[in-house]
Design a protein around this motif. Structure first.
Motif, PDB file in Angstrom:
ATOM      1  N   SER A  86       0.569  -1.114   0.246  1.00 35.11           N
ATOM      2  CA  SER A  86      -0.063   0.181  -0.071  1.00 35.11           C
ATOM      3  C   SER A  86       0.482   1.576   0.114  1.00 35.11           C
ATOM      4  CB  SER A  86      -1.179  -0.484   0.671  1.00 35.11           C
ATOM      5  OG  SER A  86      -1.909  -1.488   1.464  1.00 35.11           O
ATOM      6  N   HIS A  87      -0.020   2.877  -0.011  1.00 40.56           N
ATOM      7  CA  HIS A  87       0.760   3.740   0.017  1.00 40.56           C
ATOM      8  C   HIS A  87       0.404   4.618   1.708  1.00 40.56           C
ATOM      9  CE1 HIS A  87       3.463   7.266  -1.707  1.00 40.56           C
ATOM     10  NE2 HIS A  87       2.792   7.514  -0.774  1.00 40.56           N
ATOM     11  N   PHE A  88       1.433   5.479   2.235  1.00 41.87           N
ATOM     12  CA  PHE A  88       0.996   6.149   3.616  1.00 41.87           C
ATOM     13  C   PHE A  88       1.394   7.374   3.292  1.00 41.87           C
ATOM     14  CE2 PHE A  88       1.748   6.326   7.863  1.00 41.87           C
ATOM     15  CZ  PHE A  88       0.131   6.521   7.993  1.00 41.87           C
ATOM     16  N   SER A  89       0.473   7.842   4.429  1.00 42.49           N
ATOM     17  CA  SER A  89       0.915   9.612   4.047  1.00 42.49           C
ATOM     18  C   SER A  89       0.996   9.834   5.909  1.00 42.49           C
ATOM     19  CB  SER A  89       0.974  10.402   3.057  1.00 42.49           C
ATOM     20  OG  SER A  89      -0.457  10.260   3.228  1.00 42.49           O
ATOM     21  N   THR A  90       1.331  10.850   5.941  1.00 40.68           N
ATOM     22  CA  THR A  90       1.715  11.499   7.854  1.00 40.68           C
ATOM     23  C   THR A  90       2.000  12.524   7.502  1.00 40.68           C
ATOM     24  OG1 THR A  90       0.897  11.101   9.938  1.00 40.68           O
ATOM     25  CG2 THR A  90       3.030  10.355   8.782  1.00 40.68           C
ATOM     26  N   GLY A  91       2.189  13.953   8.107  1.00 39.41           N
ATOM     27  CA  GLY A  91       2.775  14.622   8.090  1.00 39.41           C
ATOM     28  C   GLY A  91       3.503  15.422   6.902  1.00 39.41           C
ATOM     29  N   GLY A  92       3.248  14.497   5.667  1.00 34.08           N
ATOM     30  CA  GLY A  92       4.146  16.036   5.038  1.00 34.08           C
ATOM     31  C   GLY A  92       4.729  14.616   4.301  1.00 34.08           C
ATOM     32  N   ARG A  93       5.114  13.673   4.913  1.00 29.14           N
ATOM     33  CA  ARG A  93       5.738  12.421   4.935  1.00 29.14           C
ATOM     34  C   ARG A  93       4.972  11.363   3.997  1.00 29.14           C
ATOM     35  NH1 ARG A  93       9.168  12.599  10.518  1.00 29.14           N
ATOM     36  NH2 ARG A  93      11.057  13.867  10.105  1.00 29.14           N
ATOM     37  N   SER A  94       5.426  10.514   3.070  1.00 32.21           N
ATOM     38  CA  SER A  94       5.160   9.354   2.907  1.00 32.21           C
ATOM     39  C   SER A  94       5.567   8.619   1.668  1.00 32.21           C
ATOM     40  CB  SER A  94       4.003  10.321   1.695  1.00 32.21           C
ATOM     41  OG  SER A  94       4.454  10.768   0.521  1.00 32.21           O
ATOM     42  N   GLY A  95       5.335   7.285   1.365  1.00 30.07           N
ATOM     43  CA  GLY A  95       6.178   6.096   1.203  1.00 30.07           C
ATOM     44  C   GLY A  95       5.326   4.305   1.076  1.00 30.07           C
ATOM     45  N   HIS A  96       5.601   3.384   0.900  1.00 28.74           N
ATOM     46  CA  HIS A  96       5.723   2.436   0.945  1.00 28.74           C
ATOM     47  C   HIS A  96       5.735   1.732   1.768  1.00 28.74           C
ATOM     48  CE1 HIS A  96       6.209  -1.941  -0.144  1.00 28.74           C
ATOM     49  NE2 HIS A  96       6.349  -1.847   0.828  1.00 28.74           N
ATOM     50  N   ALA A  97       4.084   0.852   2.001  1.00 24.41           N
ATOM     51  CA  ALA A  97       3.509   0.367   3.507  1.00 24.41           C
ATOM     52  C   ALA A  97       3.509  -0.816   3.063  1.00 24.41           C
ATOM     53  CB  ALA A  97       2.780   0.772   3.975  1.00 24.41           C
ATOM     54  N   VAL A  98       3.067  -1.549   3.725  1.00 23.49           N
ATOM     55  CA  VAL A  98       2.627  -2.771   4.222  1.00 23.49           C
ATOM     56  C   VAL A  98       1.443  -2.983   5.221  1.00 23.49           C
ATOM     57  CG1 VAL A  98       3.499  -5.436   4.344  1.00 23.49           C
ATOM     58  CG2 VAL A  98       4.719  -3.830   3.145  1.00 23.49           C
ATOM     59  N   THR A  99       0.368  -3.878   4.078  1.00 19.66           N
ATOM     60  CA  THR A  99      -0.175  -3.224   4.518  1.00 19.66           C
ATOM     61  C   THR A  99      -1.615  -4.690   5.534  1.00 19.66           C
ATOM     62  OG1 THR A  99      -2.007  -2.755   3.395  1.00 19.66           O
ATOM     63  CG2 THR A  99      -0.508  -0.561   4.642  1.00 19.66           C
ATOM     64  N   VAL A 100      -2.261  -4.838   6.222  1.00 16.05           N
ATOM     65  CA  VAL A 100      -3.382  -5.792   6.457  1.00 16.05           C
ATOM     66  C   VAL A 100      -4.887  -5.391   6.483  1.00 16.05           C
ATOM     67  CG1 VAL A 100      -4.041  -7.538   7.626  1.00 16.05           C
ATOM     68  CG2 VAL A 100      -1.526  -6.713   8.122  1.00 16.05           C
ATOM     69  N   ASN A 101      -5.028  -5.823   5.239  1.00 13.45           N
ATOM     70  CA  ASN A 101      -6.627  -6.231   4.548  1.00 13.45           C
ATOM     71  C   ASN A 101      -6.683  -4.361   4.294  1.00 13.45           C
ATOM     72  OD1 ASN A 101      -7.277  -8.531   5.553  1.00 13.45           O
ATOM     73  ND2 ASN A 101      -9.027  -7.599   6.839  1.00 13.45           N
ATOM     74  N   GLY A 102      -5.700  -4.124   4.244  1.00 15.39           N
ATOM     75  CA  GLY A 102      -6.011  -2.834   3.356  1.00 15.39           C
ATOM     76  C   GLY A 102      -5.428  -1.290   3.987  1.00 15.39           C
ATOM     77  N   THR A 103      -4.995  -1.995   5.130  1.00 15.86           N
ATOM     78  CA  THR A 103      -5.242  -0.802   6.413  1.00 15.86           C
ATOM     79  C   THR A 103      -3.785  -0.677   6.847  1.00 15.86           C
ATOM     80  OG1 THR A 103      -6.390  -2.021   8.201  1.00 15.86           O
ATOM     81  CG2 THR A 103      -7.612  -1.016   6.808  1.00 15.86           C
ATOM     82  N   LEU A 104      -3.535   0.713   7.600  1.00 14.93           N
ATOM     83  CA  LEU A 104      -2.646   0.916   8.150  1.00 14.93           C
ATOM     84  C   LEU A 104      -3.025   1.835   9.749  1.00 14.93           C
ATOM     85  CD1 LEU A 104       1.174   1.885   7.729  1.00 14.93           C
ATOM     86  CD2 LEU A 104      -0.164   2.720   9.682  1.00 14.93           C
ATOM     87  N   PRO A 105      -3.029   1.621  11.134  1.00 10.75           N
ATOM     88  CA  PRO A 105      -2.852  -1.003  11.566  1.00 10.75           C
ATOM     89  C   PRO A 105      -3.808  -0.682  10.786  1.00 10.75           C
ATOM     90  CG  PRO A 105      -2.733   1.879  13.607  1.00 10.75           C
ATOM     91  CD  PRO A 105      -3.364   2.221  12.013  1.00 10.75           C
ATOM     92  N   ALA A 106      -3.244  -2.443  10.950  1.00  9.73           N
ATOM     93  CA  ALA A 106      -4.135  -3.532  11.392  1.00  9.73           C
ATOM     94  C   ALA A 106      -5.120  -3.657  11.846  1.00  9.73           C
ATOM     95  CB  ALA A 106      -3.005  -4.537  10.890  1.00  9.73           C
ATOM     96  N   PRO A 107      -6.125  -4.271  11.235  1.00 11.69           N
ATOM     97  CA  PRO A 107      -7.700  -4.530  12.567  1.00 11.69           C
ATOM     98  C   PRO A 107      -7.273  -5.258  13.671  1.00 11.69           C
ATOM     99  CG  PRO A 107      -7.789  -5.247   9.692  1.00 11.69           C
ATOM    100  CD  PRO A 107      -5.958  -5.702   9.658  1.00 11.69           C
ATOM    101  N   LEU A 108      -8.560  -4.286  14.092  1.00 14.86           N
ATOM    102  CA  LEU A 108      -7.976  -5.000  15.507  1.00 14.86           C
ATOM    103  C   LEU A 108      -8.676  -6.253  15.657  1.00 14.86           C
ATOM    104  CD1 LEU A 108      -8.456  -4.976  18.788  1.00 14.86           C
ATOM    105  CD2 LEU A 108     -10.640  -3.291  18.950  1.00 14.86           C
ATOM    106  N   ILE A 109      -8.374  -7.363  16.221  1.00 14.21           N
ATOM    107  CA  ILE A 109      -8.671  -8.951  16.462  1.00 14.21           C
ATOM    108  C   ILE A 109      -9.111  -8.713  17.825  1.00 14.21           C
ATOM    109  CG2 ILE A 109      -7.986 -11.107  16.288  1.00 14.21           C
ATOM    110  CD1 ILE A 109      -6.273 -10.961  14.161  1.00 14.21           C
TER     111      ILE A 109
END
Length: 574
Positions: A63-86
């Motif tokens: 996936s792609h992730f950005s925060t505070g003007g920074r962005s980059g490559h991400a590895v996500t679970v079910n498409g989200t960061l953080p991953a789902p709550l189990i």
């Protein structure tokens, strides 16, 4: 919704409409966040978007992730960061199917969960890993309750988003009573790939330290005196070198949100609110406080403790703390997680309605390490005694099991038990600070046998060359497993020969931290060992199999600060 009632006890209709509209807007903006992590979360149960039941499906992808003007490559679970709550239930069995859509292997380790070792999720130790395009089904009984988390143990994916929370409800009544709860996942984020971070630290161990002492600071009296500065210089060490990767590079996050994004959890004044706080960072230990709002610690590492009130605590990487707060006023309270080197912080908000923002406090003065952090309490010693102690630090007779070499710069000649001491950077604040000695298990520990033997394990490093190990041997250099017999009782002494705190995690077990509380010593799966200090814990080796044992600073583990613990029946080989 947690909106403030009017004096007659009714919820104000205008606030209710505004709150609903705000939540809808936030939901639209927060598509990259699971429902539990979106700003404006009510914190009421059952929560939307939580994965629960006996069969759960997870997909790991890019996936792609950005925060505070920074962005980059991400590895996500079910498409989200953080991953789902189990959310699981103690006493049930769960099957979790994990599908890998990356172009590299992946894995999931269930941090703090007591599972069969084949389900522990560490490639090369407990299973081969999950190859691209494959699905692996984790199948295990749920044997405990509390707050935990999950993360990858492959390719340093944890640093780029592959982490999420786990909440396990007890089979019986929960001793912690609260009206609502919020899950708080702390993390650090940079678009720089962790392999590049490691490369730069190998080139220069202080590459990311932008807070070194200066001549101006010395003359202004902000830094150490000249005499002590010269002592540190003679050892080629820097008393400001507290965190390897700092706020100059990291954005610090609460539930994937930076300070300006202002993650907000709702409450109604007067009610008890449970905060399940997880440090899922790759490299950052945090000091956590809610200015103006005392916290009652009720759980640590998923284990219930006797309630203890405090104003601030340090949470090491991989630790969890549950606290209960009871805000009495209809105002915004800041949840502040400040990096221990004071290079940055993240502010989230607890508030009676969305749109409110708590104050962002200024960063406090950065701490300086002292001689005690080198395992050398120099109180009462003059400068003349320094040279002899500097040589003794490198004397292998201090720790005969340590393999001396270029990867071991120092051995602490006088390490002390620091579990009752305030942790790094909080030594001199005027309010209450939690220590490990304040934690006492809610119920007596079940195994009251004294340990039959003792193991000393040194946390060793050459920080300048960025080399990390246990007992001077990296895992990749043929470190022998730590062999335990099934059900034997062992005391482990962790001795920190470096000037950084190390959060040490043992898979598959809980241990009792030796704090002087006897049968009520706190049970933990991770412990932060202060610089120059030592920590002792008693362990019952009750889980057969091969288990990872490592520093949870991701770059330290990757560089070699890791071993395998084998638990076998008597008569079986290691």
């Amino acid at each position: 919704m947690g909106l403030t009632p009017t004096p007659d006890g009714k919820v104000d209709r205008r606030n209710l409409i505004m709150g609903a509209a705000g939540l809808a807007g936030l939901a639209g903006l927060g598509g990259a966040f699971p429902a539990w992590a979106r700003s404006g979360t009510p914190g009421l149960m059952p929560s939307p978007g939580v994965l629960s039941g006996d069969a759960i499906a997870l997909t790991v992808d890019k996936s792609h992730f950005s925060t505070g003007g920074r962005s980059g490559h991400a590895v996500t679970v079910n498409g989200t960061l953080p991953a789902p709550l189990i959310r699981l239930k103690e006493g049930r069995n769960v099957r979790i199917a994990v599908t890998n859509r990356l172009d590299e292997d992946t894995s999931i380790h269930w941090h703090g969960l007591i599972v069969p070792f084949q389900m522990d999720g560490v490639p090369g130790i407990s299973f081969p890993g999950i190859a691209p395009g494959e699905t692996f089904v984790y199948d295990f009984p749920v044997r405990q309750s509390g707050t935990y988390w999950y993360h990858s143990h492959s390719g340093m994916q944890e640093a780029v988003g592959h982490y999420g929370p786990i909440v396990i409800d007890p089979a019986g009544p929960d001793p912690v009573q609260a009206t609502r709860e919020h899950v708080i996942v702390l993390s650090d984020w940079t678009p720089i790939h962790p392999h590049m971070l490691l490369k730069r630290l190998k080139q220069n161990g202080g590459y990311f330290n932008m807070q070194r002492q200066t001549l101006a600071g010395l003359l202004a009296g902000r830094d150490q005196d000249i005499d002590e500065r010269l002592r540190w210089g003679a050892m080629r060490m820097d008393p400001t070198d507290i965190s390897d990767v700092t706020g100059s590079t990291y954005s610090f996050l609460v539930n994937g949100h930076g300070t300006t994004e202002n993650w907000t959890g709702l409450f109604t004044p007067g009610e008890r609110v449970r905060l399940r706080i997880i440090n899922a960072s790759a490299m950052t230990n945090f000091n956590v406080r809610l200015p103006g709002l005392p916290m009652t610690v009720v759980q640590c590492d998923g284990q219930n403790v006797q309630p203890v009130e405090t104003d601030e605590f340090q949470i090491g990487i991989a630790e969890t703390y549950d606290v209960v707060v009871q805000p009495s006023e209809a105002k915004a309270y800041g949840l502040i997680a400040e990096a221990i080197d004071r290079s940055g912080l993240v502010r989230a908000t607890l508030a009676p309605r969305i749109g409110m923002a708590a104050q962002v406090p200024p960063l406090r003065a950065r701490p300086l390490l002292g001689m005690k952090d080198m395992g050398m309490d120099m109180s009462g010693m003059g400068h003349d005694g320094m040279e002899g102690h500097s040589m003794k630090m490198r004397d292998p007779a201090v720790a005969p099991q340590v393999k001396m070499g270029p990867g071991v710069a120092t051995l602490s000649p006088m390490p002390v038990d620091r579990t009752a001491e305030r942790p790094t950077g909080l030594e001199h604040v005027t309010h209450r600070v939690l220590t490990y000695a304040d934690l006492k298990s809610l119920t007596p520990n079940s195994d009251k046998r004294p340990p039959s033997r003792t193991l000393d394990i040194h946390l060793t490093a050459n920080m300048e060359r960025y080399m990390w190990s246990f007992d001077g041997v990296k895992l990749s250099d043929g470190a022998q497993p730590i062999a335990l017999r099934h059900m034997e009782r062992v005391r482990v002494n962790l001795i920190n020969d470096t000037m950084m705190p190390h959060p040490i995690h043992l898979h598959g077990h809980f241990f009792e931290l030796v704090t002087g509380a006897g049968d009520h010593n706190p049970r933990k799966h991770s412990v932060n060992v202060l610089p120059g200090g030592k920590v002792s814990f008693d362990l019952t080796a009750d889980a057969l199999g091969d288990w990872a044992f490592h520093c949870h600073m991701l770059l330290h583990m990757h560089a070699g600060m890791m071993r395998v613990v084998t638990v076998r029946h008597d008569g079986e080989g290691a």
